[in-house]
Structure formats: C-alpha cells, structure tokens
Design a protein around this motif. Structure first.
Motif, PDB file in Angstrom:
ATOM      1  N   ALA A 112       0.854  -1.579  -0.361  1.00 17.09           N
ATOM      2  CA  ALA A 112       0.313  -0.201  -0.217  1.00 17.09           C
ATOM      3  C   ALA A 112       0.871   1.377   0.136  1.00 17.09           C
ATOM      4  CB  ALA A 112      -1.184  -0.304   1.541  1.00 17.09           C
ATOM      5  N   LEU A 113       1.995   1.657   0.293  1.00 13.62           N
ATOM      6  CA  LEU A 113       2.783   2.962   0.520  1.00 13.62           C
ATOM      7  C   LEU A 113       3.482   2.479  -0.229  1.00 13.62           C
ATOM      8  CD1 LEU A 113       3.811   5.334   2.437  1.00 13.62           C
ATOM      9  CD2 LEU A 113       5.409   3.430   3.363  1.00 13.62           C
ATOM     10  N   ILE A 114       3.933   1.857  -1.329  1.00  9.61           N
ATOM     11  CA  ILE A 114       4.222   1.811  -2.330  1.00  9.61           C
ATOM     12  C   ILE A 114       3.689   2.760  -3.318  1.00  9.61           C
ATOM     13  CG2 ILE A 114       5.824   0.461  -4.277  1.00  9.61           C
ATOM     14  CD1 ILE A 114       7.784   0.410  -1.307  1.00  9.61           C
ATOM     15  N   GLY A 115       2.878   1.432  -3.137  1.00 12.75           N
ATOM     16  CA  GLY A 115       2.009   2.052  -4.769  1.00 12.75           C
ATOM     17  C   GLY A 115       1.532   3.496  -4.363  1.00 12.75           C
ATOM     18  N   GLY A 116       1.491   4.004  -3.138  1.00 11.63           N
ATOM     19  CA  GLY A 116       1.152   5.511  -2.656  1.00 11.63           C
ATOM     20  C   GLY A 116       1.869   6.271  -3.083  1.00 11.63           C
ATOM     21  N   ILE A 117       3.777   5.904  -2.950  1.00 12.05           N
ATOM     22  CA  ILE A 117       4.701   7.099  -3.209  1.00 12.05           C
ATOM     23  C   ILE A 117       4.282   6.750  -4.432  1.00 12.05           C
ATOM     24  CG2 ILE A 117       7.246   7.016  -3.015  1.00 12.05           C
ATOM     25  CD1 ILE A 117       7.132   5.466   0.199  1.00 12.05           C
ATOM     26  N   ILE A 118       4.366   5.674  -5.481  1.00  9.96           N
ATOM     27  CA  ILE A 118       4.758   5.325  -7.124  1.00  9.96           C
ATOM     28  C   ILE A 118       3.045   6.640  -7.543  1.00  9.96           C
ATOM     29  CG2 ILE A 118       4.320   4.207  -8.680  1.00  9.96           C
ATOM     30  CD1 ILE A 118       5.619   1.926  -7.420  1.00  9.96           C
ATOM     31  N   GLY A 119       2.228   6.349  -7.210  1.00  8.44           N
ATOM     32  CA  GLY A 119       1.598   7.489  -7.143  1.00  8.44           C
ATOM     33  C   GLY A 119       1.360   8.453  -7.465  1.00  8.44           C
ATOM     34  N   GLY A 120       2.132   9.097  -6.188  1.00  9.63           N
ATOM     35  CA  GLY A 120       2.702  10.369  -5.827  1.00  9.63           C
ATOM     36  C   GLY A 120       2.912  11.378  -6.111  1.00  9.63           C
ATOM     37  N   ALA A 121       3.671  10.156  -6.945  1.00 11.42           N
ATOM     38  CA  ALA A 121       5.345  11.042  -7.619  1.00 11.42           C
ATOM     39  C   ALA A 121       4.973  11.191  -9.367  1.00 11.42           C
ATOM     40  CB  ALA A 121       6.105   9.589  -7.750  1.00 11.42           C
ATOM     41  N   VAL A 122       4.873  10.115  -9.498  1.00 14.23           N
ATOM     42  CA  VAL A 122       3.658   9.988 -10.791  1.00 14.23           C
ATOM     43  C   VAL A 122       3.153  11.358 -10.971  1.00 14.23           C
ATOM     44  CG1 VAL A 122       2.721   8.706 -12.773  1.00 14.23           C
ATOM     45  CG2 VAL A 122       4.337   7.962 -11.599  1.00 14.23           C
ATOM     46  N   ALA A 123       2.303  11.918 -10.016  1.00 13.88           N
ATOM     47  CA  ALA A 123       1.234  13.061 -10.036  1.00 13.88           C
ATOM     48  C   ALA A 123       1.849  13.935  -9.975  1.00 13.88           C
ATOM     49  CB  ALA A 123      -0.271  12.619  -8.975  1.00 13.88           C
ATOM     50  N   GLY A 124       2.911  14.088  -9.499  1.00 12.72           N
ATOM     51  CA  GLY A 124       3.552  15.319  -8.856  1.00 12.72           C
ATOM     52  C   GLY A 124       4.551  15.744  -9.941  1.00 12.72           C
ATOM     53  N   TYR A 125       5.462  14.781 -10.406  1.00 10.49           N
ATOM     54  CA  TYR A 125       6.252  14.965 -11.254  1.00 10.49           C
ATOM     55  C   TYR A 125       7.079  14.549 -12.527  1.00 10.49           C
ATOM     56  CZ  TYR A 125       8.187  16.601  -6.516  1.00 10.49           C
ATOM     57  OH  TYR A 125       7.807  18.143  -5.250  1.00 10.49           O
ATOM     58  N   GLY A 126       5.479  12.941 -12.933  1.00  5.35           N
ATOM     59  CA  GLY A 126       5.419  12.561 -13.696  1.00  5.35           C
ATOM     60  C   GLY A 126       6.724  11.195 -14.212  1.00  5.35           C
ATOM     61  N   TRP A 127       6.407  10.408 -15.159  1.00  6.44           N
ATOM     62  CA  TRP A 127       6.997   9.418 -15.041  1.00  6.44           C
ATOM     63  C   TRP A 127       8.554   9.158 -14.777  1.00  6.44           C
ATOM     64  CZ3 TRP A 127       4.270   5.005 -15.358  1.00  6.44           C
ATOM     65  CH2 TRP A 127       3.179   5.206 -15.260  1.00  6.44           C
ATOM     66  N   ASN A 128       9.397   9.545 -15.535  1.00  6.37           N
ATOM     67  CA  ASN A 128      10.553   9.841 -15.021  1.00  6.37           C
ATOM     68  C   ASN A 128      10.821  10.292 -13.686  1.00  6.37           C
ATOM     69  OD1 ASN A 128      10.711   9.168 -18.254  1.00  6.37           O
ATOM     70  ND2 ASN A 128      11.060  11.441 -18.426  1.00  6.37           N
ATOM     71  N   SER A 129      10.255  11.336 -12.965  1.00  6.64           N
ATOM     72  CA  SER A 129      10.821  10.580 -11.839  1.00  6.64           C
ATOM     73  C   SER A 129      11.272   9.909 -10.716  1.00  6.64           C
ATOM     74  CB  SER A 129       9.381  12.212 -10.208  1.00  6.64           C
ATOM     75  OG  SER A 129       8.461  11.076 -10.429  1.00  6.64           O
ATOM     76  N   THR A 130      10.485   8.908 -10.854  1.00 10.05           N
ATOM     77  CA  THR A 130      10.693   7.667 -10.655  1.00 10.05           C
ATOM     78  C   THR A 130      11.466   6.156 -11.130  1.00 10.05           C
ATOM     79  OG1 THR A 130       8.133   7.515 -10.263  1.00 10.05           O
ATOM     80  CG2 THR A 130       8.823   5.180  -9.757  1.00 10.05           C
ATOM     81  N   ASN A 131      12.106   6.129 -10.285  1.00 11.78           N
ATOM     82  CA  ASN A 131      13.217   4.916  -9.887  1.00 11.78           C
ATOM     83  C   ASN A 131      12.714   3.507 -10.796  1.00 11.78           C
ATOM     84  OD1 ASN A 131      15.518   3.345 -10.076  1.00 11.78           O
ATOM     85  ND2 ASN A 131      15.919   3.867  -7.984  1.00 11.78           N
TER      86      ASN A 131
END
Length: 342
Positions: A112-131
């Motif tokens: 749940a937390l990993i999914g939340g971080i991924i979703g928040g990161a993509v929404a806030g900074y785009g796909w390329n922000s995620t490792n």
C-alpha cells in the motif's frame, strides 16, 4: 515557510498513524499461528508481539533508506509540492489498510505504501521521476519472498515430520508448544525490523524536503534520526497492542488448520525470510511471507488441506493493492493541488 513546518508535522502525525494501522493490521503475522493452536492466549500473544515489534524497529535503517530514496529521489522534491506528494502517499496507504482490515483481508501495508509513493510521485513529478529499476527490485522481493517462505516452511515441516516420525502426536504437540512461543517471538521481532522502517523512511523523506533553518535535513545525507526511529517503533508497538482480530482469524485458521509443530515451522520460515530481506534493505510484506509459509506447511499434509478459496481472495487483494493505492494517491494529490493551488 511556516506552512512547510506545519505540513511536515502533519506528515509525521499521519505517518505514525500509518505505523499504528500497520501494527494492528499486521499483528496477526506474528501471533496468528500461536493463538490458533492454543499455545498462547490472544492477550499474551499481542503483548509479546508489541514489545518485540518495538525492539525490532530500533535495529536498523536499511529498509527506511530504500523507502525514502529508492523509489523517488527526494532531492528533486521541493517545498509544499513535495510534502503534499508524501502526504498523498500516506493517506492512500492508510485508506487501503483500513478498508482491507474492515473486511478481514490480510493485504500488505508495504504494498500500500509503495503504491502510494509511486502514484504520488507520478502525479506530482511525472513518470521519469520514479526510479523504476528500484521499483522492479522491490516488486521482485514482494513476489519472491512468499514463495521463499512457502518453500522453506515446506522443507522445515518435511524434515520435522521425518525426525519425529516415531514420536506420538501428543508428545510432539507438547514438545512444540514452548518452541512455538520462541518462533512467534522471533517472528514479531522480524516484523518490527522490516515494517516499522517504512514509516521511518517516509518521515525522513519529508525532513529531507524541509529546509535546515526550519529543522529539516535538506542538502544533508539521507540518515534516519534516532528520534524518528524511536517514535516509529513506539507507534508500531502501540498498533500491535491494539490487535487485529479479523485478520488473526483469517491467518490462523481459515487458510489451514494448524498444530504447534506447524506453527513453529511456518513462523521459523517466515521470520528467517523477513530478516534476510531486512539485512538486504528490501521492504517485503510480512503478511505475504507468513501466508506463504502457512500454505507451505499445509501442503505437507495434502494440497486439499489448504483452503485455496481463501488464499485466492488474499492473492487478489495482493495483486490489486499497488495499482489501487497508486491511483488513489494520484487522485488525492490532484485534489490537494486543486484545493491549495501549489
């Protein structure tokens, strides 16, 4: 600037609440087997689990670093935008934890937390922000850890059945009751070493965004402060003491009927798997690992001993957790951005 400090305080409070929900949501991981076999009363089992969860949470920070900087680089997050992203991830994870707890589904707080971080990161900074390479490694650990736990528990159980093949069932049961207490204690400690670090990582991520003049760690190395470790450990212990009776019932009896020797084998296998992952700095789902270990033990009796319908419902919850919490975190972030105009 003061509003950033307020946001960080809010994130810390919400992260500790997540740790609390993680504790009562995952209390069953350490104690379901010992409670279902009658080795420990629920009250004693929960107290033991709470104390050892607290102790385990103070032992390291490798998993916290993976959570805090392995999915998205906190150095690219600045100001209220970054903090709202962290808050969105936490709220999504807590919402899913409460939903699955209400329906008695042993889903994963880690997922749940990993999914939340991924979703928040993509929404806030785009796909390329995620490792994404880091995400792949985390998901691989999620997938393989319950398999490893299941295979290990199956192997341990087969070995024990061979060793005690000429011993009467009553004698075996009496022999393994105290041993199951030890294995349950080991499981509780292992759970604390891995799960509590996730909140430590998210709190430190928020501190890394906060400027130094406001008490933050911006520009400093990513190190989890001692006070963060302590409050996260306390929250985990308190959450565990609250129990999670619906999930305990699912884990302890609805998957497969357990005897003390089965509980010992499943706890030993699961705790070994979780501790190995912690040493490697990998966040794993203790719920998944324990479930896999219980299924592995059940399979030594016969495949029909495992209630595969219940296992299928659990698997569905596992598969859905990351995408649902990612979408939920993205939606929460969008609402917050519209409401506060950051």
């Amino acid at each position: 600037m003061p509003e950033l400090l307020v946001l960080v305080v809010l994130i810390i409070v919400v992260a500790l609440f997540f740790d609390f929900t993680n504790g009562f949501h995952d209390a069953a991981n350490a104690i379901a087997a010992s409670v279902s076999t009658g080795t420990l009363t629920p009250r004693v089992a929960i107290l033991m689990s709470a104390i050892l969860n607290f102790v385990g949470a103070l032992t390291g920070t490798g998993v916290a670093s993976t959570i805090g900087k392995g999915i998205i680089d906190p150095s690219i997050m600045h100001g209220d935008q970054g903090l709202y992203m962290v808050l969105s991830a936490l709220l999504a994870a807590i919402g899913w934890n409460l939903f699955t707890w209400w329906y008695g589904l042993p889903s994963s707080s880690s997922h749940a937390l990993i999914g939340g971080i991924i979703g928040g990161a993509v929404a806030g900074y785009g796909w390329n922000s995620t490792n994404w390479r880091g995400v792949e490694a985390i998901i691989l650990s999620f997938v393989t850890s319950p398999i490893i736990g299941g295979v290990l528990s199956f192997t341990i159980m087969v070995a024990l059945m061979w060793i005690f093949r000429r011993t009467t069932p009553v004698k075996v049961t009496n022999m393994f009751r105290p041993m199951q207490v030890l294995s349950a204690a080991f499981m509780a400690f292992a759970h604390g070493t891995n799960d509590a670090q996730k909140s430590m990582g998210i709190i430190t991520m928020a501190l890394f965004i906060l400027p130094v003049n406001l008490g933050g760690m911006a520009g400093h190395p990513f190190v989890v402060p001692l006070w963060v470790k302590t409050i996260a450990a306390i929250a985990m212990g308190l959450g565990t003491s609250a129990g999670g009776w619906k999930i305990i019932k699912t884990m302890g009896s609805r998957i497969v009927k357990l005897q003390p020797i089965n509980g010992f084998a499943s706890d030993a296998a699961a705790s070994t798997t979780v501790l190995a992952a912690t040493i490697w700095g990998l966040p794993v789902s203790t719920t998944h690992v324990v479930s896999g270990a219980i299924m592995g033990v059940g399979a030594t009796k016969r495949l029909s001993a495992v209630r595969w319908g219940v296992a299928g419902n659990m698997l569905l919850a596992w598969v859905l957790t990351i995408p649902i919490t990612a979408l939920l975190a993205g939606a929460i972030y969008s609402v917050l951005r519209h409401a506060f105009g950051f």
